[in-house]
Design an enzyme around this catalytic site. Structure first.
Site, short mmCIF file in Angstrom:
data_model
loop_
_atom_site.label_atom_id
_atom_site.label_comp_id
_atom_site.label_asym_id
_atom_site.label_seq_id
_atom_site.Cartn_x
_atom_site.Cartn_y
_atom_site.Cartn_z
N ASP A 1 -6.04 -2.74 11.35
CA ASP A 1 -4.83 -1.94 11.55
C ASP A 1 -4.80 -1.48 13.01
O ASP A 1 -5.77 -1.67 13.75
CB ASP A 1 -4.85 -0.73 10.60
CG ASP A 1 -3.48 -0.12 10.38
OD1 ASP A 1 -2.53 -0.47 11.10
OD2 ASP A 1 -3.37 0.74 9.49
N CYS B 1 0.82 -1.20 0.00
CA CYS B 1 0.00 0.00 0.00
C CYS B 1 0.86 1.26 0.00
O CYS B 1 2.06 1.22 0.30
CB CYS B 1 -0.93 0.01 1.21
SG CYS B 1 -2.40 1.04 0.99
#
Length: 213
Positions: A129, A7
């Protein structure tokens, strides 16, 4: 090989290397509040170049539906990753209108966060996350994977948060995720990947599948 989403891609050379090394997905930050925000024109070119080989994921924070629809139409991304406070109905609308895969991201700090994520049943993937005050992700901080013992959802899980070549194998062994997600753990600076770190991460993720029982 364990699926790896790289990412925070902003540069063609980083995208090309990630694909060559075997990444499953490329993530492009489409939120101006991030230091890894990508130029939409660059994203469009990278999606066109790599969409036949990898998932191409647009990452949003509390967008409007029109913003998501426009990005899918103009950039050609194959998946949408949603952060912030968007609800289940928003996710459903994105999925129905665009036909893309929907990844709902959650910040995990305690068991209540895990239980709250369980109610998002109709998305394609959950991404977990670290919960860090004032941040929507990309902090480079890990979190307590033991919290997942209370998880009841059957939605496939993407593990994120502070992963590096040094700990990704432990994360995979502990969580058994559908995929892992990395940004800061393979960077030289925000939005700029370090080739050696990226190669080491992909190798470490893949090695977990080949290790003897």
């Amino acid at each position: 090989m364990t699926r790896v989403k790289v990412c925070g891609i902003t540069r063609p050379e980083d995208a090309e290397l990630a694909v060559r090394l075997g990444a499953w997905a490329l993530g492009f930050i489409l939120w101006e509040g991030s230091p890894r925000a990508a130029d939409p024109a660059v994203v469009a070119g990278l999606v066109a170049a790599h969409r036949r080989r990898v998932e191409t994921v647009g990452v949003f924070v509390d967008p409007t539906l029109d913003e998501v629809f426009h990005a899918v139409d103009t950039l050609g991304i194959s998946a949408v990753q949603l952060h912030g406070s968007v609800g289940a109905s928003f996710c459903d609308a994105v999925r129905r209108r665009t036909g893309t895969r929907v990844i709902r991201a959650f910040r995990i700090g305690d068991q209540a966060d895990v239980q709250d994520a369980d109610r998002f049943r109709e998305v394609d993937l959950h991404l977990y996350d670290a919960r860090v005050r004032g941040s929507e992700g990309g902090t480079g901080q890990t979190w307590d994977w033991n919290l997942l013992r209370t998880r009841r959802s059957q939605v496939p899980l993407v593990l994120s948060g502070g992963l590096t070549a040094g700990n990704v194998a432990d994360g995979i062994a502990a969580v058994e995720p559908y995929a892992v997600d990395v940004a800061s753990g393979v960077e030289a600076s925000p939005g700029v990947k370090d080739p050696q770190r990226l190669e080491a991460f992909l190798a470490a993720a893949g090695a977990t599948e080949r290790a003897p029982a």
